[in-house]
Write an enzyme that holds these catalytic residues in place. Sequence first.
Site, PDB file in Angstrom:
ATOM      1  N   SER A 150       0.837  -1.199   0.000  1.00 39.50           N
ATOM      2  CA  SER A 150       0.000   0.000   0.000  1.00 39.50           C
ATOM      3  C   SER A 150       0.868   1.244   0.000  1.00 39.50           C
ATOM      4  O   SER A 150       1.951   1.261   0.597  1.00 39.50           O
ATOM      5  CB  SER A 150      -0.904   0.026   1.239  1.00 39.50           C
ATOM      6  N   TYR A 161      -1.681  -0.158  10.399  1.00 43.39           N
ATOM      7  CA  TYR A 161      -1.828  -0.703   9.050  1.00 43.39           C
ATOM      8  C   TYR A 161      -0.613  -0.384   8.189  1.00 43.39           C
ATOM      9  O   TYR A 161      -0.098  -1.252   7.472  1.00 43.39           O
ATOM     10  CB  TYR A 161      -3.092  -0.131   8.420  1.00 43.39           C
TER      11      TYR A 161
END
Length: 266
Positions: A150, A161
Amino acid sequence: MADNPYLCRRFEGQVAVVTGAAQGIGRAAAVRLAAEGAQVVVADRAAPQAQAVRDEIRAAGGQAEIALGDLETWEGAQAIAAAALTAYGRIDVLVNNVGGTIWARPYWEYAPEEIEKEVQRSLWPTLWTCRAVIPHMVERRAGAIVNVGSTATRGVYRVPYTACKGGVHAITVSLAYELAEFNVRVNCIAPGGTDVGQRAIPRTPTPPTERDQQWMRGVMEQTLQDAFIKRFATPDEQAAAICFLAAPEASYLTGYVLPVSGGTGI
């Protein structure tokens, strides 16, 4: 997908395992791999949604089976690998797509147990599934792994995350070093903002609060601001990059983390 003029049969005779394939980017990757000739294993823990993707692939003339397992656990990863080998006898491509932020908030607003859940969701599945599949690829001295990272590693309100996705990027490079001698390539895409529509399975255990919604809007605003192309990607655009890195034409690419983000770096 069947009308896509860019499709070819790059994966004819190959078996591809796609994790988190019941929806979003995983579903798009599974459908495209099947359209390009792969026998696809739709791996997920959500049986009804996984079955729907399998049926969609079969209805379009492709080949697919489902493999159910919780990839946050070693046992789940073993079950997925075993189901794929039982169904097709080999694994040529592994797409590690499981993950996704559960909450969006400043780091100091996370409860300790929420941090642990974020790591459990977005780091362990890639570690466990690679560990379960790699021995088979090493034995055959062939394979392609595509991890999904990501560009959130340069974003706000998702520190647990982003730590996981930074870990996925690092796993990619380190495994590429280790596996090159066995003719196993390992690459990664780093998606930017991607419009996956309404999720069939909500990530949060409870509805988001007003503050949660405000912080998520902040994430979305930063994502668009940083992208050169001022829109979100489609899942099909992410799937196209996944399939390129997995395909034989990318045979001299390994250890790369490719941003698919409309211009945002990582």
